[in-house]
Design a protein around this motif. Structure first.
Motif, short mmCIF file in Angstrom:
data_model
loop_
_atom_site.label_atom_id
_atom_site.label_comp_id
_atom_site.label_asym_id
_atom_site.label_seq_id
_atom_site.Cartn_x
_atom_site.Cartn_y
_atom_site.Cartn_z
N LEU A 30 33.72 62.74 -56.59
CA LEU A 30 33.57 63.27 -55.14
C LEU A 30 32.98 64.75 -55.10
N SER A 31 33.76 65.31 -56.27
CA SER A 31 33.52 66.95 -56.36
C SER A 31 32.11 67.30 -56.85
N LEU A 32 31.56 66.22 -57.53
CA LEU A 32 29.82 66.30 -57.62
C LEU A 32 29.23 66.17 -56.65
N LEU A 33 29.53 64.96 -55.73
CA LEU A 33 28.91 64.86 -54.48
C LEU A 33 28.75 66.00 -53.66
N LEU A 34 29.99 66.63 -53.54
CA LEU A 34 30.37 67.79 -52.49
C LEU A 34 29.49 68.99 -52.84
N GLN A 35 29.36 69.01 -54.37
CA GLN A 35 28.48 70.55 -54.90
C GLN A 35 27.01 70.11 -54.60
N SER A 36 26.62 68.72 -54.57
CA SER A 36 25.07 68.54 -54.35
C SER A 36 24.79 68.71 -52.96
N LEU A 37 25.81 68.85 -51.94
CA LEU A 37 25.64 68.90 -50.58
C LEU A 37 25.68 70.39 -50.22
N LEU A 38 26.02 71.29 -51.08
CA LEU A 38 26.36 72.91 -50.63
C LEU A 38 25.06 73.53 -50.99
N ARG A 39 24.92 74.85 -50.40
CA ARG A 39 24.42 75.89 -50.99
C ARG A 39 24.55 76.57 -52.21
N ARG A 40 23.44 77.18 -52.84
CA ARG A 40 24.21 77.87 -54.14
C ARG A 40 25.10 78.89 -53.87
N SER A 41 24.96 79.39 -52.64
CA SER A 41 25.96 80.74 -52.35
C SER A 41 27.42 80.10 -51.86
N ASP A 42 27.70 78.74 -51.61
CA ASP A 42 28.74 78.49 -50.93
C ASP A 42 29.95 78.14 -52.41
N ILE A 43 31.08 78.27 -51.94
CA ILE A 43 32.10 78.31 -52.91
C ILE A 43 33.04 77.18 -52.49
N LEU A 44 32.93 76.13 -53.56
CA LEU A 44 33.93 74.64 -53.40
C LEU A 44 34.93 74.88 -54.56
N ALA A 45 36.14 74.58 -54.05
CA ALA A 45 37.37 74.55 -54.66
C ALA A 45 38.50 73.45 -54.33
N ARG A 46 39.07 72.97 -55.19
CA ARG A 46 40.06 72.05 -55.00
C ARG A 46 41.48 72.63 -54.73
N LEU A 47 41.87 72.47 -53.67
CA LEU A 47 43.09 73.32 -53.34
C LEU A 47 44.34 72.70 -53.84
N GLY A 48 44.30 71.30 -54.14
CA GLY A 48 45.53 70.82 -54.57
C GLY A 48 45.59 69.43 -53.97
N GLY A 49 45.75 68.20 -54.93
CA GLY A 49 45.83 66.85 -54.48
C GLY A 49 44.62 66.46 -53.84
#
Length: 815
Positions: A449-468
């Motif tokens: 899912l993390s890989l999927l989310l990264q592919s959907l975002l722009r380069r400038s966007d920041i993705l984090a796992r906050l927990g669980g």
């Protein structure tokens, strides 16, 4: 680059010591020659020895008595001279430390000088006591008595100045120092110099007397040597014998130096005054790639190939040239440098460069001592990465995400034109994957899912796992319309994503909450609260949907209305509805030692016990934590006060919030509570989360030092969750570090967690800090921690939380 200067000048004491040392060496040498001469004459010329045996024996006995007498006196004056020199140096260094304390503003450096100031007082007193036990002449005794009287006046005055400095009353301290302390100290130093002069004069007198006695003895032997045929041959033989002995001794000393140089663990290179390599040990050979034969004679920087660092002015001197031209300068790198060896391999090294000084205070070359810190540097970088990233998905963690949000907020508040959007995303039905396919499947799903989310975002966007199963997204330079479009795209992609595990297909959804960041946004707490509230509402409204935070929205108002914990907490404080629980902490090496953590619970209106995470967030949000912490401390100390005889060998850990650390007067409250209830501070340990300590490091350190001064201990909780754990740890005077439980839970299956725990434990022990592992839920985890060497364990495998009244204190009187 930093300079460590240690400039010194020879004083009378040093000169006297050198003279006495030289004299003693010559006497022993002459004595040895004298002892050898009769033996050689007896064996070579038996007849002559028989004829002159009576005269010869008398001469030898007289010479031996002279030597013994002189040696005894030399030893006596040498010891007194050394003790006087110690007193002189201690008094002088104590004055320097006191002057430095008054002059320097940095409290940490001032504390270090204060410790140095006290240590020199002890050295001075110890040397004086030993000096009084030696044989003293009348003049020496009178001078020493005068010094003692002055010291009785000066010492309290210096202590008073030190106390004024500690209380930041610098001006008054400086006045006392200049007006009284320095003049008195100069008188003391003058008396000590007079004592040194007496020793020096006595040593010279002894040397002259010994020289005269030696001359008389040799005259007798000279008369005999004229009578004895072939005396010149005997003397020549003695000289040759002594020369060979000295050569043998020098050879042994050289061999010992070679062995030491080759066995030492650090790399060492020495040079001559022209910067040519004269010696290199095996460790240095390995790091530089040059063998000893290849290195000797080479230019220093061609072997020690690091970035050249110059002193203050450009185009002046290199480090090597600086230390060679300055006798008292030692140079070392403030941070690791890169060494490129002969084979072009690179090593991170730490090094120190110093001059080689001869006995006549001339530079004969330089020595560099260096060590390979490549592995330590890599480990530090790895730990820093783990501290800021989620170990499962490789995404940044909550701490790092909040760091980015904070920076974004600062830039937005400075420019009204900027707008950003924060998304909180909580997965729907993720628990089904964990419950039906296991945690391994759940972990794999999160990775995909993390890989999927990264592919959907722009380069400038920041993705984090906050927990669980919670994720955070920062959409920079994005308006609400675009943010809603991106969020909708993410929601659809997640909904259509099919996760296959063991021939089973799983489908999840995502509840997404959005909130904007603009120049009106007040704080990071507001951003996180609004995004979390919006996400919560999207779940409440049926899940798999998007909700935009609007302060006027009825659902938002309803959600905020539910945050009535603040009033509940105030009522609990007023009505004493809080309950103290405790959980044992096992000493892995000695299970008999008692240690427990005090835990807090709340009894609601229905009489049910509520866990802390239900009300602590609200208490933190509305800054009620200091009141709660005071309640916990007061009631814990009250409990201990009623069990005074049973708690001597126990340690009780009390949690403190970051708000309490920063609250003025909180340390005084703690001290007064302990004193009023007559509780030994040594049995109290305060536990502070890493995040709370780092958020206000200076206040946290000041708080710790105040309470540690009376005997309290400190533990740093959730260690490893922060961004720069180790860099902050060096500055915090803690006794224990509690390793974050997230690293403990999967320690038997996750090699990364195991390596992280091993690293924390090892570095903690190097720093003299004991380690505590929490979340110890089974025997395998406990055994793994025991093998690593962790000191304490806490978790359901050890003990489950229970009411403090049920804690087994035992009875210390039974010992």
């Amino acid at each position: 680059m930093k300079y460590l200067s240690a400039k010194t000048s020879p004083d009378l004491g040093t000169t006297a010591n050198n003279s006495l040392g030289s004299l003693l060496f010559n006497l022993l040498k002459n004595n040895n020659q004298t002892k050898r001469s009769p033996q050689i004459i007896i064996w070579g010329y038996i007849v002559i020895v028989v004829l002159f045996s009576l005269i010869l024996v008398t001469s030898i006995v007289q010479n031996k008595r002279t030597n013994d007498h002189v040696s005894e006196i030399v030893q006596q004056y040498g010891m007194k001279s050394e003790l006087i020199t110690r007193m002189y140096n201690a008094a002088r260094e104590r004055s320097i430390s006191l002057f430095t304390m008054v002059s320097i503003k940095d409290p940490f450096v001032r504390d270090e000088n204060f410790l140095t100031f006290n240590s020199h007082a002890a050295q001075f007193a110890n040397a004086r006591i030993k000096l009084l036990k030696t044989k003293l002449s009348d003049s020496e005794y009178v001078l020493l008595k005068k010094q003692g009287n002055l010291t009785h006046i000066t010492a309290p005055l210096q202590n008073k100045i030190a106390e004024l400095v500690q209380r930041e009353e610098i001006e008054e301290a400086n006045e006392l120092l200049v007006a009284k302390a320095i003049p008195l100290q100069e008188k003391i130093l003058d008396l000590l110099k007079q004592l040194q002069t007496i020793q020096y004069q006595a040593a010279r007198k002894i040397a002259q007397q010994a020289q005269q006695e030696q001359q008389d003895s040799w005259k007798i032997l000279l008369v005999l040597s004229i009578v004895v045929l072939f005396s010149g041959i005997v003397i020549t033989y003695i000289i040759v014998f002594i020369t060979k002995s000295l050569q043998s001794k020098l050879y042994m000393e050289k061999e010992l130096a070679e062995i030491t140089l080759h066995s030492i663990g650090d790399a060492i290179i020495t040079t001559d005054i022209n910067g040519k390599v004269t010696q290199i040990n095996p460790v240095a050979e390995e790091l530089t790639g040059y063998s000893r034969r290849q290195a000797i004679g080479q230019d220093f920087y061609s072997v020690f190939n690091v970035e050249l660092v110059y002193d203050a002015a450009p185009s002046t001197l290199t480090e090597l040239e600086t230390v060679i031209t300055n006798l008292d300068v030692v140079m070392s790198a403030e941070s690791p440098k890169t060494l490129v060896n002969k084979n072009l391999s690179e090593y991170a090294i730490e090094y120190t460069l110093a001059p080689i000084v001869t006995e006549d205070r001339k530079t004969s070359g330089a020595v560099v001592i260096f060590r390979d810190v490549t592995e330590i540097r890599a480990l530090s970088s790895q730990l820093k990465y783990y501290a800021s990233h989620d170990s499962l998905t490789g995404l940044i963690n909550r701490r790092q995400f909040e760091y980015h949000l904070g920076n974004t907020l600062k830039s937005t508040q400075a420019s009204s034109a900027q707008q950003h959007v924060v998304c909180f995303m909580d997965l729907d039905n993720f628990k089904i994957i964990n419950d039906t396919a296991g945690h391994e499947a759940g972990d794999e799903f999160l990775k995909q899912l993390s890989l999927l989310l990264q592919s959907l975002l722009r380069r400038s966007d920041i993705l984090a796992r906050l927990g669980g199963d919670e994720f955070g997204i920062l959409l920079e330079d994005c308006n609400i319309e675009n943010a809603l479009s991106i969020a909708e795209k993410i929601r659809k992609e997640i909904k259509s994503f099919r996760f296959i595990w063991a021939n089973n297909s799983f489908e999840v959804g995502a509840s997404i909450g959005l909130t904007k960041i603009d120049h009106t946004t007040a704080s990071l707490t507001e951003i996180m609260r609004n995004a979390d509230t919006a996400c919560y509402i999207s779940k409440e409204e049926g899940r798999n949907r998007i909700h935009l935070f609007d302060p006027n929205d009825e659902e938002i108002q309803k959600r905020q209305g539910e945050l009535q914990w603040m009033q509940h907490i105030k009522d609990a404080l007023k009505n004493n509805d809080f309950v103290l629980h405790c959980q044992s902490i096992m000493n892995i090496a000695d299970s008999e030692k008692k240690h427990c953590e005090i835990l807090l619970r709340l009894r609601n209106r229905d009489g049910e016990i509520v866990p802390p995470m239900s009300f602590i967030p609200a208490a933190e949000r509305y800054e009620i934590m200091p009141d709660i912490d005071k309640w916990v401390i007061t009631n814990t100390i009250k409990f201990l006060s009623t069990n005074q005889k049973k708690i001597k060998d126990h340690i009780f850990t009390i949690n403190l919030s970051g708000q309490s650390l920063g609250k003025k007067g909180f340390d005084e409250f703690v001290i007064n509570t302990l004193v009023n209830n007559k509780i030994d501070p040594k049995i109290i340990c305060f536990e502070i989360t890493e995040t709370a300590a780092i958020s206000n490091l200076s206040r946290a350190v000041a708080f710790m030092k105040t309470l540690k001064a009376i005997g309290c201990r400190f533990a740093l909780d959730d260690f490893g969750s922060g961004l720069s754990s180790f860099s902050y740890l060096k500055n915090m005077p803690v006794d224990y570090i509690k390793i974050d439980g997230h690293f403990i839970v999967d320690i038997c299956e996750d090699k990364t967690d195991l390596a992280f725990v091993e690293a924390i434990n090892r570095i903690g022990h190097i720093m003299g800090i004991e380690t505590i592992a929490e979340f110890v839920e089974n025997k395998d985890t406990f055994d793994a921690l025991k093998n690593i060497g962790v000191n304490f364990a806490q978790g359901y495998y050890i003990d489950k939380p229970k009411s403090l009244s049920l804690y087994e204190l035992g009875d210390s009187d039974k010992k």
